[in-house]
Design a protein around this motif. Structure first.
Motif, short mmCIF file in Angstrom:
data_model
loop_
_atom_site.label_atom_id
_atom_site.label_comp_id
_atom_site.label_asym_id
_atom_site.label_seq_id
_atom_site.Cartn_x
_atom_site.Cartn_y
_atom_site.Cartn_z
N ASP A 1 52.67 -19.21 48.70
CA ASP A 1 52.06 -18.45 47.60
C ASP A 1 53.10 -18.11 46.53
N GLN A 2 54.29 -17.72 46.99
CA GLN A 2 55.38 -17.38 46.06
C GLN A 2 55.82 -18.63 45.29
N TRP A 3 55.89 -19.75 45.98
CA TRP A 3 56.24 -21.04 45.37
C TRP A 3 55.23 -21.40 44.28
N ALA A 4 53.95 -21.22 44.59
CA ALA A 4 52.90 -21.53 43.62
C ALA A 4 53.04 -20.68 42.36
N ALA A 5 53.30 -19.39 42.56
CA ALA A 5 53.46 -18.49 41.41
C ALA A 5 54.68 -18.87 40.59
N GLU A 6 55.74 -19.33 41.26
CA GLU A 6 56.96 -19.72 40.55
C GLU A 6 56.73 -20.98 39.72
N ILE A 7 55.95 -21.91 40.24
CA ILE A 7 55.62 -23.12 39.47
C ILE A 7 54.87 -22.74 38.20
N GLU A 8 53.92 -21.83 38.33
CA GLU A 8 53.15 -21.41 37.15
C GLU A 8 54.05 -20.74 36.12
#
Length: 318
Positions: free
Chosen positions: A33-40
């Motif tokens: 989830d943290q990775w996804a937010a960082e990509i955004e």
């Protein structure tokens, strides 16, 4: 006009649907989830990452096929699930081979990682992330600890694929491949005698509800590799591809840090849930290793040949 502008921006974002099998409270699920937010963030919202965990979008066995077919853009798969199609991915299941967190910190960008990334690429997928869960294994049981080779004779134990299973079969056990969720149900019904998972998952998957003993030992290392559809990835603007790469590099370190914290806390938390906890001693480890590692090596090299031998050598050099 403001609303219209927001709507247009949202519509123009590239959708990145991502599937994994982990329950929401698992520490690796939180890292994803943290990775996804960082990509955004890094892509300035040019990519809209939609994470679907707990097998809610695609069942774990179909993740790679679904990404390859373009049904979804991204997935994370536990390395043991690659055993039949990409047996080299099982290298970290070599019994007692990876007993140092510093090795895991060197993995991202290593020659060993690049070999596996090339294996994945040849199937039409682009590997983007390596998320290690822990190098501590939990063997759960009922009524007694499983600590020596003879303890495993005639035991039905959760399996992690044919190569890893060979190590347990050498001790007289009968491994049955299944996920933690399926293993929980099998243990509850008495269809399995022992669970086999990483120490953090023993907690998040609530093994303590169906087993009362756990032996903790540095048996193997599990990771979840994140990958995307290669055709989809190659069509992205370079800024978006770089956002995924950069976020993935950060997530690799986040996963190791979170895994170490989770694994350190797990023994006490398992005790608090009523489990009896045993940390394997060095003499116990050596007796298990003497039987398990040669059996694993035979199965691994039979499936991977010279490539497998090179990979094992690279890990030892690390």
């Amino acid at each position: 006009m403001l609303v219209a502008g927001i709507t247009t921006a949202a519509q123009s974002a590239e959708i990145m649907r991502c599937s994994h099998q982990l329950p929401p409270d698992n520490h690796i699920a939180k890292i994803i989830d943290q990775w996804a937010a960082e990509i955004e963030t890094l892509s300035e919202n040019a990519i809209d990452v939609q994470v679907n965990g707990a097998n809610s979008l695609v069942k774990a066995p179909r993740n790679a096929a679904a990404v390859r077919a373009g049904e979804i853009e991204c997935a994370f798969t536990m390395n043991s699930r690659w055993a039949e199609s990409l047996p080299l991915m099982d290298v970290t299941l070599d019994p007692f081979a990876l007993r140092n967190v510093e090795i895991l910190k060197k993995w991202n960008g290593s020659r060993a990682a690049k070999i596996l990334e090339q294996e994945v690429a040849e199937t039409g997928l682009t590997n983007v992330a390596w998320l290690f869960t822990t190098w501590r294994t939990a063997i759960t049981s009922k009524g007694r600890f499983l600590t020596k080779p003879s303890d495993f004779k005639n035991i039905r134990i959760q399996g992690l694929g044919p190569i890893s299973n060979a190590a347990f079969e050498a001790m007289g056990a009968t491994p049955v491949d299944m996920s933690d969720m399926a293993a929980y149900k099998a243990l509850e019904k008495g269809e399995l005698d022992a669970g086999l998972t990483n120490i953090s998952a023993a907690l998040s998957a609530r093994y303590y509800d169906v087993q009362d003993h756990v032996t903790i030992l540095p048996l193997f290392t599990i990771y979840y590799n994140g990958y995307v559809n290669s055709e989809w990835f190659d069509k992205l603007p370079e800024k978006s591809r770089q956002a995924i790469r950069e976020a993935s590099g950060k997530a690799a370190l986040w996963a190791i840090e979170a895994s170490e914290i989770s694994a350190a806390a797990a023994p006490k938390l398992l005790k608090d849930e009523g489990m009896k906890v045993h940390i394997a001693t060095e003499p116990e480890i050596e007796k298990l290793k003497a039987i398990m590692r040669p059996a694993f090596s035979r199965a691994f090299l039979a499936a991977t040949g010279a490539d497998g031998e090179e990979l094992i050598d690279l890990l030892e050099d690390m």
